[in-house]
Scaffold this motif. Structure first.
Motif, short mmCIF file in Angstrom:
data_model
loop_
_atom_site.label_atom_id
_atom_site.label_comp_id
_atom_site.label_asym_id
_atom_site.label_seq_id
_atom_site.Cartn_x
_atom_site.Cartn_y
_atom_site.Cartn_z
N ALA A 24 0.82 -1.23 0.00
CA ALA A 24 0.00 0.00 0.00
C ALA A 24 0.85 1.27 0.00
O ALA A 24 0.32 2.38 -0.05
CB ALA A 24 -0.93 -0.01 1.22
N CYS A 25 2.16 1.10 0.06
CA CYS A 25 3.06 2.27 0.07
C CYS A 25 3.15 2.88 -1.32
O CYS A 25 2.97 2.20 -2.32
CB CYS A 25 4.47 1.85 0.50
SG CYS A 25 4.62 1.53 2.26
N PRO A 26 3.44 4.19 -1.38
CA PRO A 26 3.69 4.78 -2.70
C PRO A 26 4.89 4.11 -3.37
O PRO A 26 5.76 3.57 -2.67
CB PRO A 26 4.00 6.25 -2.39
CG PRO A 26 4.09 6.39 -0.92
CD PRO A 26 3.56 5.14 -0.29
N LYS A 27 4.93 4.15 -4.68
CA LYS A 27 6.02 3.51 -5.43
C LYS A 27 7.36 4.09 -4.98
O LYS A 27 7.50 5.29 -4.78
CB LYS A 27 5.80 3.78 -6.93
CG LYS A 27 6.62 2.88 -7.81
CD LYS A 27 6.03 2.85 -9.24
CE LYS A 27 6.90 2.05 -10.17
NZ LYS A 27 8.10 2.73 -10.61
N GLY A 28 8.31 3.20 -4.76
CA GLY A 28 9.65 3.66 -4.37
C GLY A 28 9.73 4.18 -2.95
O GLY A 28 10.65 4.92 -2.59
N CYS A 29 8.75 3.81 -2.13
CA CYS A 29 8.70 4.29 -0.74
C CYS A 29 9.99 3.90 0.00
O CYS A 29 10.46 2.77 -0.09
CB CYS A 29 7.50 3.68 -0.03
SG CYS A 29 7.23 4.31 1.64
N THR A 30 10.54 4.86 0.73
CA THR A 30 11.74 4.55 1.52
C THR A 30 11.32 3.97 2.88
O THR A 30 12.15 3.52 3.65
CB THR A 30 12.54 5.83 1.79
OG1 THR A 30 11.69 6.77 2.47
CG2 THR A 30 13.06 6.44 0.50
N HIS A 31 10.04 4.01 3.16
CA HIS A 31 9.45 3.57 4.43
C HIS A 31 9.93 4.43 5.60
O HIS A 31 9.85 4.01 6.75
CB HIS A 31 9.72 2.09 4.69
CG HIS A 31 9.34 1.21 3.54
ND1 HIS A 31 8.06 1.19 3.04
CD2 HIS A 31 10.07 0.39 2.75
CE1 HIS A 31 8.01 0.36 2.00
NE2 HIS A 31 9.23 -0.13 1.80
N LEU A 32 10.44 5.59 5.27
CA LEU A 32 10.91 6.50 6.33
C LEU A 32 10.09 7.79 6.35
O LEU A 32 10.10 8.52 7.34
CB LEU A 32 12.40 6.85 6.11
CG LEU A 32 13.38 5.67 6.12
CD1 LEU A 32 14.78 6.13 5.68
CD2 LEU A 32 13.45 5.02 7.49
N GLY A 33 9.39 8.05 5.26
CA GLY A 33 8.69 9.34 5.14
C GLY A 33 7.27 9.32 5.67
O GLY A 33 6.77 8.30 6.15
N ASP A 34 6.59 10.46 5.55
CA ASP A 34 5.24 10.65 6.08
C ASP A 34 4.19 9.83 5.35
O ASP A 34 3.17 9.48 5.92
CB ASP A 34 4.85 12.13 5.97
CG ASP A 34 5.67 12.99 6.92
OD1 ASP A 34 6.21 12.42 7.89
OD2 ASP A 34 5.77 14.21 6.68
N ASP A 35 4.44 9.55 4.07
CA ASP A 35 3.41 8.87 3.29
C ASP A 35 3.54 7.35 3.31
O ASP A 35 2.91 6.65 2.55
CB ASP A 35 3.41 9.40 1.85
CG ASP A 35 4.82 9.43 1.26
OD1 ASP A 35 5.77 9.09 2.01
OD2 ASP A 35 4.96 9.78 0.07
N CYS A 36 4.37 6.84 4.18
CA CYS A 36 4.59 5.39 4.27
C CYS A 36 3.36 4.71 4.89
O CYS A 36 2.88 5.11 5.94
CB CYS A 36 5.83 5.10 5.11
SG CYS A 36 6.11 3.33 5.34
#
Ligand SMILES: Nc1nc2c(ncn2[C@@H]2O[C@H](COP(=O)(O)OP(=O)(O)OP(=O)(O)O)[C@@H](O)[C@H]2O)c(=O)[nH]1
Ligand SMILES: [Zn+2]
Length: 298
Positions: free
Chosen positions: A254-266
């Motif tokens: 469900a994360c945005p593409k290329g999510c770093t999993h560190l940001g607000d949109d994770c």
């Protein structure tokens, strides 16, 4: 041209006596046919020629068997070129003193990332327990579920031996943590059984890294990596860390593409907030992901 030392399984094969006997060490060089293919410590190879192991004999390595794992590092975190460190290892034993020198959690995190990436197990070996308690460090790593052992000089090593027997283990640790003390206790006669293997990489060029493979009396090998002081992680992809967290991995779709999993949109934040996973796990995952960046020898 590099010369490697190759340990031959002792004659007698699968029998008990065969397993306990010292392997024959043969000096061998890479055959031309192998071309640029590198050979690293832990590789299983096929030899031809003189495999007697007698002085001044030389065999040829004609084939490198398929590897079951490859522990890698890059020169630094901005370098995506990965360098093989050890092939076919089963586990990475991270040797850390509880004091003198103090533990360096960031370095431990980075080593765990390298082990996750290589898909091999990790073991925290906490030394010098006579100098400081282990509780704090153990609690810090509890969410990651990494097994640990607490040891001290002159103390029992049964549990460690048990975890090493019959397996290929890579020992890493900073200078002064007590690695040599440990190796000497585990491998009596270490001097005699030492097998210096030069790591040959890329185009047959030698790296400055040389690892030492020591055979354990109970069976199995420990590979000491004295030249590897730091582990660049520039080659490690986010996904390769995330797969070690199956409880979180699925939610990452469900994360945005290329999510770093560190940001607000994770998407992992919401997943945890909704009670689907342990917040401590997400915190540990993020700590590991963050450890891949910045100076690597901290
Ligand atoms: N108090 C205490 N000292 C220890 C223990 N284990 C090792 N030491 C001491 O710590 C120092 C460093 O130990 P080494 O075994 O040489 O450490 P190393 O990790 O191999 O270090 P390098 O040889 O520099 O790579 C030595 O003086 C050891 O005697 C321990 O359990 N407790
Ligand atoms: Zn994410």
């Amino acid at each position: 041209m590099g010369r490697d030392e190759v340990a031959l399984p002792s004659s007698g094969g699968g029998g008990r006596r065969g397993r306990d006997a010292e392997p024959v060490l043969v000096v061998a060089m890479k055959a031309r046919e192998l071309g640029r293919k590198g050979i690293v410590v832990g590789d299983r190879v096929a030899l031809v020629g003189d495999v007697s192991g007698q002085p001044d004999t030389l065999a040829r390595i004609v084939r490198v068997e398929e590897r079951t794992s490859m522990l890698r590092r890059s020169a630094d975190d901005n370098d995506e070129v990965e360098r093989p460190v050890v092939a076919n290892a089963h586990q990475l034993v991270i040797v850390t003193a509880l004091a003198d020198p103090p533990p360096r959690p960031r370095m431990i995190d980075r080593l765990l990332v390298a082990a996750f990436d290589a898909d091999i197990e990790s073991l925290l070996c906490l030394t010098k327990s006579d100098l400081a308690p282990a509780d704090e460090l153990v609690a810090f790593y509890a969410p990651l579920g990494v097994p640990y052992l607490v040891v001290s000089k002159g103390g029992p090593l049964d549990e460690l031996r048990e975890r090493l027997t019959g397996r290929i283990s890579v020992l890493v640790g900073h200078s002064g943590v007590g690695k040599s003390t440990l190796v000497n206790a585990l491998v009596p006669n270490a001097g005699r059984a030492v097998s210096h293997v030069n790591a040959v990489t890329g185009r047959g060029r030698h790296t400055s890294t040389s690892a030492v493979a020591l055979r354990l009396p109970e069976g199995g090998w420990i590979i000491d990596t004295p030249g590897v002081r730091s582990f660049g992680l520039g080659h490690v992809a986010v996904e390769n860390v995330l797969v070690a967290f199956p409880d979180l991995n699925e939610a990452a779709v469900a994360c945005p593409k290329g999510c770093t999993h560190l940001g607000d949109d994770c998407a992992l934040d919401r997943f945890v907030a909704e009670g689907h996973a342990d917040p401590a796990r997400l915190e540990s995952l993020r700590r590991l992901l963050t450890s891949r960046e910045g100076s690597d020898d901290d």
